[in-house]
Design an enzyme around this catalytic site. Structure first.
Site, mmCIF file in Angstrom:
data_model
loop_
_atom_site.group_PDB
_atom_site.id
_atom_site.type_symbol
_atom_site.label_atom_id
_atom_site.label_comp_id
_atom_site.label_asym_id
_atom_site.label_seq_id
_atom_site.Cartn_x
_atom_site.Cartn_y
_atom_site.Cartn_z
ATOM 1 N N TYR A 1 -0.609 -6.942 15.165
ATOM 2 C CA TYR A 1 -0.469 -7.927 14.089
ATOM 3 C C TYR A 1 -1.244 -9.198 14.407
ATOM 4 O O TYR A 1 -1.916 -9.748 13.539
ATOM 5 C CB TYR A 1 1.007 -8.238 13.828
ATOM 6 C CG TYR A 1 1.725 -7.072 13.204
ATOM 7 C CD1 TYR A 1 1.512 -6.731 11.879
ATOM 8 C CD2 TYR A 1 2.572 -6.279 13.948
ATOM 9 C CE1 TYR A 1 2.141 -5.645 11.304
ATOM 10 C CE2 TYR A 1 3.219 -5.193 13.386
ATOM 11 C CZ TYR A 1 2.990 -4.879 12.063
ATOM 12 O OH TYR A 1 3.615 -3.796 11.501
ATOM 13 N N LEU B 1 5.910 -4.188 5.497
ATOM 14 C CA LEU B 1 7.014 -4.928 6.116
ATOM 15 C C LEU B 1 7.442 -4.123 7.332
ATOM 16 O O LEU B 1 7.801 -2.952 7.206
ATOM 17 C CB LEU B 1 8.221 -5.028 5.171
ATOM 18 C CG LEU B 1 8.036 -5.904 3.974
ATOM 19 C CD1 LEU B 1 8.351 -5.128 2.728
ATOM 20 C CD2 LEU B 1 8.950 -7.077 4.098
ATOM 21 N N HIS B 2 7.406 -4.732 8.496
ATOM 22 C CA HIS B 2 7.806 -4.067 9.739
ATOM 23 C C HIS B 2 8.966 -4.871 10.301
ATOM 24 O O HIS B 2 8.769 -5.976 10.816
ATOM 25 C CB HIS B 2 6.631 -4.039 10.705
ATOM 26 C CG HIS B 2 6.914 -3.302 11.959
ATOM 27 N ND1 HIS B 2 6.053 -3.317 13.015
ATOM 28 C CD2 HIS B 2 7.953 -2.531 12.344
ATOM 29 C CE1 HIS B 2 6.547 -2.585 13.998
ATOM 30 N NE2 HIS B 2 7.710 -2.116 13.606
ATOM 31 N N VAL B 3 10.177 -4.334 10.211
ATOM 32 C CA VAL B 3 11.385 -5.082 10.535
ATOM 33 C C VAL B 3 11.748 -4.908 12.008
ATOM 34 O O VAL B 3 12.187 -3.842 12.432
ATOM 35 C CB VAL B 3 12.552 -4.657 9.627
ATOM 36 C CG1 VAL B 3 13.811 -5.447 9.960
ATOM 37 C CG2 VAL B 3 12.168 -4.850 8.162
ATOM 38 N N PRO C 1 6.787 -8.939 10.387
ATOM 39 C CA PRO C 1 5.446 -9.198 9.873
ATOM 40 C C PRO C 1 5.390 -8.726 8.408
ATOM 41 O O PRO C 1 5.917 -7.655 8.074
ATOM 42 C CB PRO C 1 4.539 -8.337 10.755
ATOM 43 C CG PRO C 1 5.355 -8.062 11.979
ATOM 44 C CD PRO C 1 6.774 -8.001 11.500
#
Length: 163
Positions: free
Chosen positions: A34, A82-84, A129
């Site tokens: 990221y 969306l990466h949680v 992110p």
């Protein structure tokens, strides 16, 4: 013609905060994928709550088998990832997913719940992110606020090309 017509004319589309938290630059993240923009440009959010909402109206194009990542194609065709949670690849974190691939969703819909305490206790980072995979087609605005609530505007995505 409405919102879609405005988006296609270049007026932009506003992405919402997926949770309560503090906005961070993706360049600050310890995850180099990221930080170096390998998945696209965007912003990150240090979560203060485990309820995750959709940042945009669109179609769910992918729900990762781990349950930690969801991709959404917005009305302006931005591919939002969306990466949680970061640094949780090998950890057992309870994620409850409320959407499935192919589903149409609205901005602000609850799409996931994560046990934030367990994520942090296991050594995971409570960071999301929010990146645009096809960001080369868009101009992204800078956020105006640092502390946000789920559903607050965080990013304006505007197509670069004329249609």
């Amino acid at each position: 013609m409405g919102i879609l017509s405005d988006i296609l004319k270049g007026k932009g589309e506003t992405l919402l905060a997926p949770a309560d938290g503090i906005l961070l630059s993706v360049e600050e993240l310890p995850d180099q994928t990221y930080a170096n923009g390998l998945l696209g440009e965007g912003i990150a959010l240090q979560m203060k709550s485990g309820t995750i909402v959709s940042p945009a109206t669109g179609k769910v194009t992918l729900v990762m088998h781990t349950g930690r990542a969801i991709c959404i194609r917005t009305e302006s065709e931005a591919e939002v990832i969306l990466h949680v949670g970061l640094d949780v690849a090998e950890k057992e974190i309870p994620y409850e997913i409320f959407v499935e691939q192919g589903q149409e969703i609205e901005a602000g819909d609850v799409i996931m719940q994560v046990d934030l305490e367990k994520l942090v206790a296991s050594g995971g980072l409570p960071i999301i992110p929010v990146v645009i995979a096809n960001s080369e087609k868009f101009t992204l605005s800078e956020p105006e606020e640092e502390v946000v609530k789920a559903g607050d505007p965080i990013l304006v995505v505007k197509r670069n090309n004329k249609i």
